[in-house]
Design a protein around this motif. Structure first.
Motif, mmCIF file in Angstrom:
data_model
loop_
_atom_site.group_PDB
_atom_site.id
_atom_site.type_symbol
_atom_site.label_atom_id
_atom_site.label_comp_id
_atom_site.label_asym_id
_atom_site.label_seq_id
_atom_site.Cartn_x
_atom_site.Cartn_y
_atom_site.Cartn_z
ATOM 1 N N UNK A 263 12.624 3.967 -0.422
ATOM 2 C CA UNK A 263 11.411 4.370 0.291
ATOM 3 C C UNK A 263 10.563 5.322 -0.561
ATOM 4 N N UNK A 264 11.219 6.202 -1.299
ATOM 5 C CA UNK A 264 10.468 7.073 -2.205
ATOM 6 C C UNK A 264 9.769 6.236 -3.266
ATOM 7 N N UNK A 265 10.444 5.178 -3.740
ATOM 8 C CA UNK A 265 9.826 4.285 -4.713
ATOM 9 C C UNK A 265 8.643 3.530 -4.143
ATOM 10 N N UNK A 266 8.695 3.203 -2.852
ATOM 11 C CA UNK A 266 7.577 2.496 -2.221
ATOM 12 C C UNK A 266 6.323 3.367 -2.173
ATOM 13 N N UNK A 267 6.500 4.673 -2.208
ATOM 14 C CA UNK A 267 5.352 5.584 -2.185
ATOM 15 C C UNK A 267 4.790 5.852 -3.580
ATOM 16 N N UNK A 268 5.429 5.302 -4.597
ATOM 17 C CA UNK A 268 4.996 5.481 -5.982
ATOM 18 C C UNK A 268 3.639 4.798 -6.185
ATOM 19 N N UNK A 269 2.714 5.478 -6.820
ATOM 20 C CA UNK A 269 1.373 4.916 -7.041
ATOM 21 C C UNK A 269 1.154 4.491 -8.495
ATOM 22 N N UNK A 270 2.172 4.570 -9.328
ATOM 23 C CA UNK A 270 2.014 4.235 -10.741
ATOM 24 C C UNK A 270 2.081 2.727 -10.958
ATOM 25 N N UNK B 204 0.838 -1.194 0.000
ATOM 26 C CA UNK B 204 0.000 0.000 0.000
ATOM 27 C C UNK B 204 0.876 1.248 0.000
ATOM 28 N N UNK B 205 1.055 1.899 -1.144
ATOM 29 C CA UNK B 205 1.929 3.067 -1.216
ATOM 30 C C UNK B 205 1.558 4.174 -0.237
ATOM 31 N N UNK B 206 0.286 4.300 0.094
ATOM 32 C CA UNK B 206 -0.140 5.367 0.993
ATOM 33 C C UNK B 206 0.390 5.176 2.407
ATOM 34 N N UNK B 207 0.842 3.959 2.746
ATOM 35 C CA UNK B 207 1.378 3.700 4.071
ATOM 36 C C UNK B 207 2.894 3.890 4.119
ATOM 37 N N UNK B 208 3.479 4.281 3.002
ATOM 38 C CA UNK B 208 4.925 4.484 2.952
ATOM 39 C C UNK B 208 5.301 5.885 3.405
ATOM 40 N N UNK B 209 6.411 5.990 4.098
ATOM 41 C CA UNK B 209 6.936 7.282 4.525
ATOM 42 C C UNK B 209 7.612 8.017 3.373
ATOM 43 N N UNK B 210 7.789 7.333 2.248
ATOM 44 C CA UNK B 210 8.628 7.835 1.167
ATOM 45 C C UNK B 210 8.202 9.129 0.517
ATOM 46 N N UNK B 211 6.928 9.487 0.614
ATOM 47 C CA UNK B 211 6.468 10.722 -0.031
ATOM 48 C C UNK B 211 6.485 11.922 0.911
ATOM 49 N N UNK B 212 6.961 11.751 2.135
ATOM 50 C CA UNK B 212 6.929 12.851 3.102
ATOM 51 C C UNK B 212 8.038 13.872 2.829
ATOM 52 N N UNK B 213 7.833 15.127 3.212
ATOM 53 C CA UNK B 213 8.883 16.145 3.057
ATOM 54 C C UNK B 213 10.159 15.774 3.806
ATOM 55 N N UNK B 214 10.043 15.003 4.889
ATOM 56 C CA UNK B 214 11.227 14.599 5.650
ATOM 57 C C UNK B 214 12.178 13.777 4.777
ATOM 58 N N UNK B 215 11.630 12.919 3.930
ATOM 59 C CA UNK B 215 12.468 12.086 3.061
ATOM 60 C C UNK B 215 13.185 12.951 2.036
ATOM 61 N N UNK B 216 12.496 13.931 1.494
ATOM 62 C CA UNK B 216 13.132 14.845 0.540
ATOM 63 C C UNK B 216 14.322 15.558 1.182
ATOM 64 N N UNK B 217 14.153 16.038 2.412
ATOM 65 C CA UNK B 217 15.251 16.717 3.115
ATOM 66 C C UNK B 217 16.392 15.753 3.421
#
Length: 414
Positions: free
Chosen positions: A249-256, A191-204
């Motif tokens: 982790x960013x990839x885990x948040x991918x919804x494609x 479930x990508x929506x349960x991944x931390x990967x799309x949060x601003x914290x990961x970008x930083x």
């Protein structure tokens, strides 16, 4: 029929037979590989890592190999390497903490670590065997937090370079990472929506990891002089791991629709980066044996049929081979009958079926010679399709035989 296929390789039984087969195979290659890949047809079958142990011992004692890399967590592997090189810790601790994917429970892996420690005892440092994990800190349903890798990298830099060059303190990293449980949440695998990967914290954190890696390269002369080449190499591994985990982790948040093959590719790309670093670090000491599933070491594209979707990505072996050329060699393993794994005697129109006509139980074959012998037979081979009870089993595709350099065939596993 049997004699032409038989002439493509070497039968072996005991250790001396393995040594003779390896020597013949290596001499049949166009170049001496710096990285020799030995694939396993399935995980969880102890006969295959035990065969690997025989192969590695012969390579060490007769071919100058001084290191092995296996499909296990690269960070955890540091614990194993410290034990085999210097006797740090205990064997029980190493087997419990030094492996991922449950591989520490393998008796064959325990035998490998014990043999390497015994071999190294009393030898000069330059001649000791080295152990490497080359996988990322990933499991089937989760990926690790980047905390340990990122803080280890920052700590190494902070101890040896001007504080003004460090982009942030440990407190910033800790605050951005937060609770490790949110990173290892197994629900995120499906479930990508349960991944931390799309949060601003990961970008930083990805920017911090990039800055720390850049500083590690920019200050390499100072850092290597102040510590050692091995210490700097280890810090580079921490940097690759932190950046790779954050990317994963960013990839885990991918919804494609490309989410799953992207994750597969990201994992193998991390594996490939680790293998290239191992080869470079061991260049002056001798070649390296790498042991992993066939699918991680093959040169042809990896494919997986998931429901109605055919997934495709490049394996670590394919990535490394594209850069090392003939300095990378790959030997795939193939199995005949393995009743306890749900594999009966293979059909005669499969590659495994033809190889099962050989009289001996174990063979190492040159793939080019084998392909020529099969062409002389004039039989159109099909892919083996019987289903193993072991989900990690994949038959060898006869259409891609020549994209390997060799095949180790075991006719019967009891």
């Amino acid at each position: 029929m049997t004699s032409s296929v038989h002439d493509a390789g070497w039968a072996f039984a005991d250790d001396s037979g393995v040594g003779a087969a390896l020597k013949g195979f290596l001499q049949s290659l166009t170049a001496r590989p710096r990285l020799l890949g030995l694939g396993e047809a399935m995980h969880g079958e102890e006969a295959l890592p035990r065969l690997r142990n025989q192969v590695f011992q012969q390579l060490v004692e007769h071919e100058g190999y001084r290191s092995i890399a296996i499909e296990s967590d690269c960070v955890a592997g540091l614990t194993v390497d410290a034990f085999v090189a210097d006797g740090a810790g205990s064997l029980d601790e190493v087997m419990q903490c030094g492996f991922s994917h449950g591989f520490g429970e393998s008796a064959a892996n325990r035998e490998l670590v014990s043999w390497m420690r015994e071999y190294n005892t009393g030898r000069p440092v330059a001649d000791r065997l080295r152990f490497f994990g080359f996988d990322a800190p990933l499991e089937m349903m989760s990926a690790a937090s980047p905390r340990s890798a990122l803080t280890a990298l920052r700590g190494y830099l902070a101890a040896h370079v001007d504080a003004g060059l460090i982009p942030c303190g440990d407190d910033v990293i800790d605050r951005l990472i937060g609770d490790d449980d949110r990173w290892t949440n197994t629900d995120a695998a499906m479930n990508p929506s349960r991944s931390v990967g799309s949060s601003p914290d990961v970008t930083k954190l990805r920017l911090i990891a990039d800055d720390l890696q850049a500083l590690l390269v920019a200050e390499a002369p100072r850092l290597i002089a102040a510590t050692s080449r091995d210490d700097w190499w280890r810090a580079c591994m921490y940097g690759r791991t932190a950046a790779g985990l954050l990317r994963y982790h960013a990839g885990m948040a991918d919804t494609s629709a490309k989410r799953v093959p992207r994750l597969m590719g990201l994992r193998d790309a991390m594996m490939a980066d680790n293998l290239k670093a191992v080869v470079e670090s061991q260049a002056r000491r001798g070649p390296t044996l790498v042991f992993a599933h066939n699918r991680h070491l093959q040169r042809d594209p990896s494919r997986w049929q998931l429901a109605d979707q055919l997934l495709e990505w490049w394996s670590a072996g394919a990535i490394v081979a594209s850069q090392l050329g003939d300095q990378y060699a790959f030997v795939a393993s193939a199995l005949g009958g393995a009743p306890h794994q749900g594999l009966d005697v293979p059909r005669p129109d499969t590659l495994e079926g033809v190889l099962s006509t050989l009289p001996e139980n174990r063979h190492l074959l040159n793939s080019r010679r084998l392909a020529a012998a099969l062409a002389d037979l004039g039989t159109e081979l099909t892919l083996r399709t019987d289903n193993s009870t072991n989900y990690s089993y994949f038959a060898l595709d006869p259409d891609h035989l020549q994209e390997s350099d060799g095949v180790i065939f075991v006719k019967h596993l009891a």
